[in-house]
Design a protein around this motif. Sequence first.
Motif, PDB file in Angstrom:
ATOM      1  N   ARG A  27       1.040  -0.794   0.093  1.00  0.00           N
ATOM      2  CA  ARG A  27       0.086  -0.105   0.121  1.00  0.00           C
ATOM      3  C   ARG A  27       0.450   1.040  -0.255  1.00  0.00           C
ATOM      4  N   TYR A  31       1.240   4.291  -3.010  1.00  0.00           N
ATOM      5  CA  TYR A  31       0.594   5.816  -2.439  1.00  0.00           C
ATOM      6  C   TYR A  31       2.030   6.504  -3.003  1.00  0.00           C
ATOM      7  N   ARG A  49      -0.069  -1.337  -7.693  1.00  0.00           N
ATOM      8  CA  ARG A  49      -1.377  -1.417  -8.097  1.00  0.00           C
ATOM      9  C   ARG A  49      -1.685  -2.737  -7.916  1.00  0.00           C
ATOM     10  N   ASP A  65      -7.990   2.740   0.528  1.00  0.00           N
ATOM     11  CA  ASP A  65      -8.318   4.345  -1.237  1.00  0.00           C
ATOM     12  C   ASP A  65      -9.647   4.775  -0.342  1.00  0.00           C
TER      13      ASP A  65
END
Length: 89
Positions: A27, A31, A49, A65
């Motif tokens: 994650r 990001y 992703r 998200d």
Amino acid sequence: VVPRPPASTRRARFMLVEERKKCYEARDAYYACLEETNAPKSRAARKLRSAYEKHCPQSWVAHFDKKREDETKLAALLATRDKANAAAA
């Protein structure tokens, strides 16, 4: 006495520490890529992703998200307010 759910069910509900670590790392990498490139359709972002979705449960991906989207909107709103306050001063 309430019977315990099968081990497979318990494992699905509670991720192991290493699995959570992989999820968080995937994650964070995804990001960070979005922050650096601002290009969610780029090859690197799509690859990250995919890893993010692979290592995290779908419900976590949706939660992370949504949280990121809300934080981004809030930051933009606060920046707009700060600019307006600076212009008024």
